[in-house]
Design a protein around this motif. Structure first.
Motif, PDB file in Angstrom:
ATOM      1  N   GLU A 160       0.832  -1.204   0.000  1.00 16.71           N
ATOM      2  CA  GLU A 160       0.000   0.000   0.000  1.00 16.71           C
ATOM      3  C   GLU A 160       0.870   1.259   0.000  1.00 16.71           C
ATOM      4  N   PRO A 161       0.281   2.375  -0.482  1.00 18.83           N
ATOM      5  CA  PRO A 161      -1.070   2.513  -1.039  1.00 18.83           C
ATOM      6  C   PRO A 161      -1.139   1.981  -2.470  1.00 18.83           C
ATOM      7  N   SER A 186      -1.912   2.014  -6.305  1.00 18.65           N
ATOM      8  CA  SER A 186      -1.967   3.044  -7.340  1.00 18.65           C
ATOM      9  C   SER A 186      -3.055   2.709  -8.344  1.00 18.65           C
ATOM     10  N   GLU A 187      -3.338   3.635  -9.244  1.00 14.93           N
ATOM     11  CA  GLU A 187      -4.312   3.359 -10.297  1.00 14.93           C
ATOM     12  C   GLU A 187      -3.817   2.239 -11.197  1.00 14.93           C
ATOM     13  N   ASP A 207      -2.211  -0.322 -10.184  1.00 14.32           N
ATOM     14  CA  ASP A 207      -2.547  -1.567  -9.480  1.00 14.32           C
ATOM     15  C   ASP A 207      -4.022  -1.909  -9.673  1.00 14.32           C
ATOM     16  N   GLU A 258      -5.508   0.783   1.475  1.00 14.16           N
ATOM     17  CA  GLU A 258      -5.325   2.206   1.211  1.00 14.16           C
ATOM     18  C   GLU A 258      -5.013   2.407  -0.272  1.00 14.16           C
ATOM     19  N   VAL A 259      -5.581   3.443  -0.852  1.00 21.56           N
ATOM     20  CA  VAL A 259      -5.343   3.749  -2.254  1.00 21.56           C
ATOM     21  C   VAL A 259      -4.745   5.144  -2.378  1.00 21.56           C
ATOM     22  N   ARG A 260      -3.985   5.335  -3.447  1.00 20.29           N
ATOM     23  CA  ARG A 260      -3.298   6.600  -3.665  1.00 20.29           C
ATOM     24  C   ARG A 260      -4.251   7.577  -4.369  1.00 20.29           C
ATOM     25  N   ARG A 261      -5.294   7.974  -3.656  1.00 20.19           N
ATOM     26  CA  ARG A 261      -6.270   8.906  -4.198  1.00 20.19           C
ATOM     27  C   ARG A 261      -6.663   9.891  -3.117  1.00 20.19           C
TER      28      ARG A 261
END
Length: 330
Positions: free
Chosen positions: A193-194, A196-197, A199, A268-271
């Motif tokens: 994590e995080p 990414s799009e 991923d 968790e996401v990178r947004r």
């Protein structure tokens, strides 16, 4: 012109609706308590007065022409408007609506909605105050569309901000915190994590279909080129994610119990922060006129709006997706 107007009676429009729904003149005749020849004659009279063909005579079934489809669509709208006028007249006389239609976005707590129904019927047990409740399950833009098209008197869980047409009022319901979750056996469950799009796009997304029929549908959190499994409700989206068919964003209050039990993994996401503002809206004026004060609303709608003014009710609609029933909403 007067002849054409005279043939467009409620009976003629109801006849068209029955033929279209049942698929044949014979079935429609049975439903309406008439003989098929009487319906055939009535349709021919209607066609002659309007100077159009309403049904394709080459088909064995009652297949509408383009003109017939338009008459059916507008006829159903006119019948709804006639019913609405009758309901408004009765409401003026008694104060209580004959029927109250409520569009509920499937992202809200069904448990809380039914607790509110229980409290409403408890006003005069066991049948309630005489107003029939009609609940509609909608998604995204479909919730707003049901209200503005006159199919609902109250809409819960409206997404996004809208320019309000005459006779519509709207208030904030609250914010939902959306989290990305996958099943423990999903490939992304063990990914660093995080996310990414890049991923996310390599794995199937579970999306809920917008129920809007005419308005532009809303698409949320889908990436170009991503495989998508589209499902009809938030509940079915949760089920698909639990089975590992894909990942998706869901309210944290809905998935928290599953995360705690190990049935889902929160990632968790990178947004940017996934917070969604929801609203509730209602029809506040009649016949497209200006919005009126609460005292001019039907008593059933007034009751529901009073419940929605309570922070406990709004919080429960957003967060109570499970657990024991609450008596605090009565």
């Amino acid at each position: 012109m007067s002849e054409r107007r005279n043939v467009l009676t409620p009976e003629a429009l109801a006849m068209m609706d029955a033929i279209a729904r049942t698929g044949s003149f014979a079935a429609a005749a049975r439903e309406l308590g008439k003989v098929p020849s009487a319906l055939t004659y009535s349709v021919r009279q209607l066609e002659e007065a309007l100077d159009v063909l309403l049904f394709d005579r080459r088909s064995r079934q009652a297949r509408l022409t383009a003109a017939g489809e338009e008459l059916l669509h507008e006829g159903r709208r006119l019948l709804q408007e006639m019913d609405a006028v009758a309901n408004r007249v009765r409401r003026v006389a008694s104060g209580w609506e004959t029927q109250l239609s409520i569009a509920v976005d499937s992202i809200l707590s069904t448990l809380t909605v039914f607790e509110l129904c229980e409290a409403f019927y408890a006003l005069n047990p066991p049948h309630g105050p005489g107003t029939r409740l009609r609940l509609r399950s909608e998604v995204l833009a479909g919730t707003w569309e049901a209200l503005v098209n006159g199919q609902a008197d109250l809409a819960l869980g409206v997404s996004g901000e809208h320019s309000l047409p005459p006779g519509i009022k709207m208030e904030p319901l609250g914010d939902l915190h959306m989290v990305y979750v996958v099943a423990p056996h999903h490939p992304l469950a063990q990914a660093p994590e995080p996310l990414s799009e890049a991923d996310l796009v390599r794995h199937r997304a579970i999306a809920v279909a917008d129920s809007a029929q005419r308005l532009a549908p809303i698409t949320v959190n889908l990436l170009p080129g991503q495989d998508v499994l589209t499902v009809p409700s938030v509940g079915s989206k949760l089920e698909a994610v639990l089975r590992g068919l894909g990942g998706g964003f869901l309210p944290d209050s809905l998935v928290d119990e599953h995360v705690q039990a190990g049935r889902l993994v929160r990632k968790e996401v990178r947004r940017a922060s996934q917070r969604v503002r929801l609203w509730y809206a209602w029809r506040a004026g009649g016949n497209g006129g200006p919005a009126r004060g609460r005292e001019r609303l039907g008593l059933a709608l007034q009751w529901w709006l009073e419940q929605l003014e309570r922070p406990a009710t709004r919080t429960a609609l957003l967060q109570r997706h499970g657990g024991l029933p609450s008596r605090s909403l009565a």
